[in-house]
Structure formats: structure tokens, C-alpha cells
Design a protein around this motif. Structure first.
Motif, PDB file in Angstrom:
ATOM      1  N   VAL A  40      69.615  14.662  65.475  1.00 45.11           N
ATOM      2  CA  VAL A  40      70.820  14.456  66.285  1.00 45.11           C
ATOM      3  C   VAL A  40      72.025  14.288  65.366  1.00 45.11           C
ATOM      4  O   VAL A  40      71.979  13.491  64.424  1.00 45.11           O
ATOM      5  CB  VAL A  40      70.666  13.208  67.185  1.00 45.11           C
ATOM      6  N   TRP A  41      73.106  15.029  65.657  1.00 44.90           N
ATOM      7  CA  TRP A  41      74.354  14.897  64.912  1.00 44.90           C
ATOM      8  C   TRP A  41      75.235  13.902  65.665  1.00 44.90           C
ATOM      9  O   TRP A  41      75.558  14.092  66.827  1.00 44.90           O
ATOM     10  CB  TRP A  41      75.031  16.261  64.757  1.00 44.90           C
ATOM     11  N   ARG A  42      75.613  12.836  64.994  1.00 49.09           N
ATOM     12  CA  ARG A  42      76.307  11.726  65.647  1.00 49.09           C
ATOM     13  C   ARG A  42      77.827  11.775  65.532  1.00 49.09           C
ATOM     14  O   ARG A  42      78.502  10.883  65.995  1.00 49.09           O
ATOM     15  CB  ARG A  42      75.782  10.416  65.088  1.00 49.09           C
ATOM     16  N   SER A  43      78.359  12.821  64.915  1.00 54.17           N
ATOM     17  CA  SER A  43      79.812  12.936  64.821  1.00 54.17           C
ATOM     18  C   SER A  43      80.229  14.357  65.180  1.00 54.17           C
ATOM     19  O   SER A  43      79.392  15.250  65.304  1.00 54.17           O
ATOM     20  CB  SER A  43      80.286  12.571  63.414  1.00 54.17           C
ATOM     21  N   TRP A  84      73.903  28.594  61.674  1.00 55.21           N
ATOM     22  CA  TRP A  84      72.618  28.808  61.023  1.00 55.21           C
ATOM     23  C   TRP A  84      71.990  27.430  60.833  1.00 55.21           C
ATOM     24  O   TRP A  84      72.618  26.523  60.277  1.00 55.21           O
ATOM     25  CB  TRP A  84      72.812  29.470  59.659  1.00 55.21           C
ATOM     26  N   ALA A  85      70.752  27.255  61.299  1.00 58.77           N
ATOM     27  CA  ALA A  85      70.065  25.964  61.232  1.00 58.77           C
ATOM     28  C   ALA A  85      69.058  25.994  60.087  1.00 58.77           C
ATOM     29  O   ALA A  85      68.084  26.758  60.117  1.00 58.77           O
ATOM     30  CB  ALA A  85      69.361  25.668  62.557  1.00 58.77           C
ATOM     31  N   HIS A  86      69.303  25.166  59.077  1.00 60.79           N
ATOM     32  CA  HIS A  86      68.487  25.136  57.865  1.00 60.79           C
ATOM     33  C   HIS A  86      67.473  23.989  57.931  1.00 60.79           C
ATOM     34  O   HIS A  86      67.850  22.831  58.140  1.00 60.79           O
ATOM     35  CB  HIS A  86      69.372  24.932  56.631  1.00 60.79           C
ATOM     36  N   LEU A  87      66.205  24.317  57.721  1.00 61.48           N
ATOM     37  CA  LEU A  87      65.140  23.313  57.671  1.00 61.48           C
ATOM     38  C   LEU A  87      64.913  22.914  56.223  1.00 61.48           C
ATOM     39  O   LEU A  87      64.781  23.782  55.353  1.00 61.48           O
ATOM     40  CB  LEU A  87      63.846  23.874  58.266  1.00 61.48           C
ATOM     41  N   LYS A  88      64.850  21.600  55.978  1.00 61.05           N
ATOM     42  CA  LYS A  88      64.722  21.111  54.603  1.00 61.05           C
ATOM     43  C   LYS A  88      63.602  20.087  54.479  1.00 61.05           C
ATOM     44  O   LYS A  88      63.250  19.419  55.444  1.00 61.05           O
ATOM     45  CB  LYS A  88      66.044  20.495  54.160  1.00 61.05           C
ATOM     46  N   ASP A  89      63.069  19.976  53.260  1.00 63.28           N
ATOM     47  CA  ASP A  89      62.020  18.981  53.011  1.00 63.28           C
ATOM     48  C   ASP A  89      62.665  17.638  52.667  1.00 63.28           C
ATOM     49  O   ASP A  89      63.885  17.486  52.742  1.00 63.28           O
ATOM     50  CB  ASP A  89      61.039  19.455  51.928  1.00 63.28           C
ATOM     51  N   SER A  91      63.259  16.194  49.932  1.00 60.96           N
ATOM     52  CA  SER A  91      64.180  16.171  48.792  1.00 60.96           C
ATOM     53  C   SER A  91      65.439  16.997  49.061  1.00 60.96           C
ATOM     54  O   SER A  91      66.306  17.098  48.196  1.00 60.96           O
ATOM     55  CB  SER A  91      63.481  16.677  47.528  1.00 60.96           C
ATOM     56  N   GLY A  92      65.536  17.599  50.243  1.00 59.37           N
ATOM     57  CA  GLY A  92      66.698  18.407  50.593  1.00 59.37           C
ATOM     58  C   GLY A  92      66.570  19.873  50.225  1.00 59.37           C
ATOM     59  O   GLY A  92      67.522  20.634  50.391  1.00 59.37           O
ATOM     60  N   SER A  93      65.395  20.279  49.735  1.00 58.00           N
ATOM     61  CA  SER A  93      65.182  21.694  49.392  1.00 58.00           C
ATOM     62  C   SER A  93      64.990  22.517  50.659  1.00 58.00           C
ATOM     63  O   SER A  93      64.315  22.098  51.598  1.00 58.00           O
ATOM     64  CB  SER A  93      63.946  21.841  48.504  1.00 58.00           C
ATOM     65  N   LEU A  94      65.576  23.712  50.663  1.00 58.94           N
ATOM     66  CA  LEU A  94      65.493  24.597  51.813  1.00 58.94           C
ATOM     67  C   LEU A  94      64.071  25.119  51.999  1.00 58.94           C
ATOM     68  O   LEU A  94      63.472  25.657  51.073  1.00 58.94           O
ATOM     69  CB  LEU A  94      66.457  25.777  51.630  1.00 58.94           C
ATOM     70  N   LEU A  95      63.545  24.960  53.204  1.00 53.56           N
ATOM     71  CA  LEU A  95      62.232  25.519  53.550  1.00 53.56           C
ATOM     72  C   LEU A  95      62.393  26.870  54.244  1.00 53.56           C
ATOM     73  O   LEU A  95      61.706  27.831  53.916  1.00 53.56           O
ATOM     74  CB  LEU A  95      61.480  24.569  54.485  1.00 53.56           C
ATOM     75  N   ALA A  96      63.301  26.922  55.214  1.00 53.89           N
ATOM     76  CA  ALA A  96      63.526  28.142  55.996  1.00 53.89           C
ATOM     77  C   ALA A  96      64.705  27.915  56.922  1.00 53.89           C
ATOM     78  O   ALA A  96      65.162  26.784  57.098  1.00 53.89           O
ATOM     79  CB  ALA A  96      62.289  28.500  56.812  1.00 53.89           C
ATOM     80  N   ASP A  97      65.173  28.990  57.535  1.00 55.49           N
ATOM     81  CA  ASP A  97      66.164  28.906  58.595  1.00 55.49           C
ATOM     82  C   ASP A  97      65.464  29.176  59.923  1.00 55.49           C
ATOM     83  O   ASP A  97      64.550  30.011  59.991  1.00 55.49           O
ATOM     84  CB  ASP A  97      67.275  29.939  58.404  1.00 55.49           C
ATOM     85  N   ILE A  98      65.902  28.502  60.956  1.00 49.10           N
ATOM     86  CA  ILE A  98      65.362  28.758  62.293  1.00 49.10           C
ATOM     87  C   ILE A  98      65.861  30.135  62.729  1.00 49.10           C
ATOM     88  O   ILE A  98      67.023  30.480  62.530  1.00 49.10           O
ATOM     89  CB  ILE A  98      65.817  27.682  63.291  1.00 49.10           C
ATOM     90  N   ARG A 137      64.507  17.058  57.055  1.00 47.38           N
ATOM     91  CA  ARG A 137      65.955  17.099  57.199  1.00 47.38           C
ATOM     92  C   ARG A 137      66.373  18.437  57.773  1.00 47.38           C
ATOM     93  O   ARG A 137      65.632  19.406  57.706  1.00 47.38           O
ATOM     94  CB  ARG A 137      66.643  16.934  55.842  1.00 47.38           C
ATOM     95  N   MET A 138      67.595  18.456  58.291  1.00 46.13           N
ATOM     96  CA  MET A 138      68.207  19.714  58.728  1.00 46.13           C
ATOM     97  C   MET A 138      69.671  19.704  58.316  1.00 46.13           C
ATOM     98  O   MET A 138      70.281  18.641  58.200  1.00 46.13           O
ATOM     99  CB  MET A 138      68.142  19.857  60.256  1.00 46.13           C
ATOM    100  N   SER A 139      70.213  20.886  58.109  1.00 46.40           N
ATOM    101  CA  SER A 139      71.658  21.036  57.950  1.00 46.40           C
ATOM    102  C   SER A 139      72.071  22.285  58.712  1.00 46.40           C
ATOM    103  O   SER A 139      71.229  23.114  59.063  1.00 46.40           O
ATOM    104  CB  SER A 139      72.042  21.136  56.468  1.00 46.40           C
ATOM    105  N   LEU A 140      73.365  22.380  58.996  1.00 43.97           N
ATOM    106  CA  LEU A 140      73.871  23.511  59.760  1.00 43.97           C
ATOM    107  C   LEU A 140      74.951  24.233  58.973  1.00 43.97           C
ATOM    108  O   LEU A 140      75.864  23.608  58.434  1.00 43.97           O
ATOM    109  CB  LEU A 140      74.459  23.029  61.084  1.00 43.97           C
TER     110      LEU A 140
END
Length: 144
Positions: A40-43, A84-89, A91-98, A137-140
Motif C-alpha cells: 500500500v502506498w500511503r502518500s 511499471w510495477a517492479h517486484l524486489k527482494d 535487499s531491494g534487488s529487482l526480481l521482475a516486473d509485473i 518490496r515493490m516500487s513503481l
């Protein structure tokens, strides 16, 4: 003869009850064992004149499906939110994009034709289910 007929009726009745009860129970059991992770993004998130409101949520499911629920708007008309939705482990390393569900594209798009409205954005995605346990983790990535 009466005894055989009674046994046949009992067996057929038991089989019908078993078949009728087994299918819903199996489906319910499978659905209840599906694990999920919620991000959930809170901002507010902005890009150009586009905004996603707080509470935007990506839900990942252990079967490799994903769901976005967000509210978006734009200060200009005829915009589009690209994400683009980035899936991360952990440590913040990229695993894949949804990926967009049913596609190989990783770019999610929501058209925002009217600047006086906000839009509910419900989107489905997919990812390799073997990554589910690794995602922490996730980032966008975003563009308007």
C-alpha cells in the motif's frame, strides 16, 4: 430383489451427494489456501500533471496473479498514467516486473480524459509464481 434395489438406490444417492459436495469443497479449499502479499502506498504519487491518491494497493497472490486498486486523476485533460510495477527482494534487488494480465507487456496504462474527474483504476497482472516467496518490496516506475 427388493434388497438389491435398496442397495442400488443407497449407492446412487451416496454417489450423488458425494459428487455434489466434493466439487464446491475442493474449489473453496483451493481458494482459501492462496497466499497474498499487499503493498500500500500511503502518500500521493505524481508524475507530470497526473496523481495517484494515497491508498493505492497492489495485491500479489501465490498463484502468480496480481491486482491493482488505485484512484488516479490529472490536472490536464487527455492524459494517460503509465506505470511499471517492479517486484524486489528483501535487499531491494529487482526480481521482475509485473506483466499486464494476458500480455507480455509490463506497461500498465490508465487513460485520464477529463481533468475534472478522478478515476478508479482496477488492473490485473501476472508474474512468475516461483518468485512469490522472494518478493518483499515493490516500487513503481511512472510517467504521465
Amino acid at each position: 430383489m427388493k434388497k438389491i434395489r435398496s442397495m442400488v438406490v443407497a449407492v446412487v444417492t451416496a454417489a450423488a451427494v458425494t459428487i455434489g459436495l466434493a466439487l464446491p469443497t475442493t474449489a473453496t479449499a483451493a481458494a482459501s489456501t492462496l497466499e497474498q502479499k499487499r503493498f500500500v502506498w500511503r502518500s500521493y504519487m505524481t508524475s507530470g500533471s497526473c496523481t495517484i491518491e494515497p491508498g493505492a494497493t497492489w495485491t500479489l497472490y501465490s498463484n502468480g496473479t496480481a491486482r491493482l486498486d488505485a484512484t488516479v486523476s490529472s490536472l490536464d485533460g487527455d492524459d494517460a498514467w503509465l506505470m511499471w510495477a517492479h517486484l524486489k527482494d528483501d535487499s531491494g534487488s529487482l526480481l521482475a516486473d509485473i506483466q499486464v494480465y494476458g500480455s507480455s507487456s509490463t506497461k500498465f496504462v490508465k487513460n485520464l480524459p477529463n481533468r475534472e474527474r478522478s478515476y478508479r483504476w482496477l488492473a490485473k497482472g501476472q508474474f512468475d509464481p516461483e518468485l512469490f516467496d522472494l518478493v518483499e518490496r515493490m516500487s513503481l516506475g511512472k510517467h504521465c
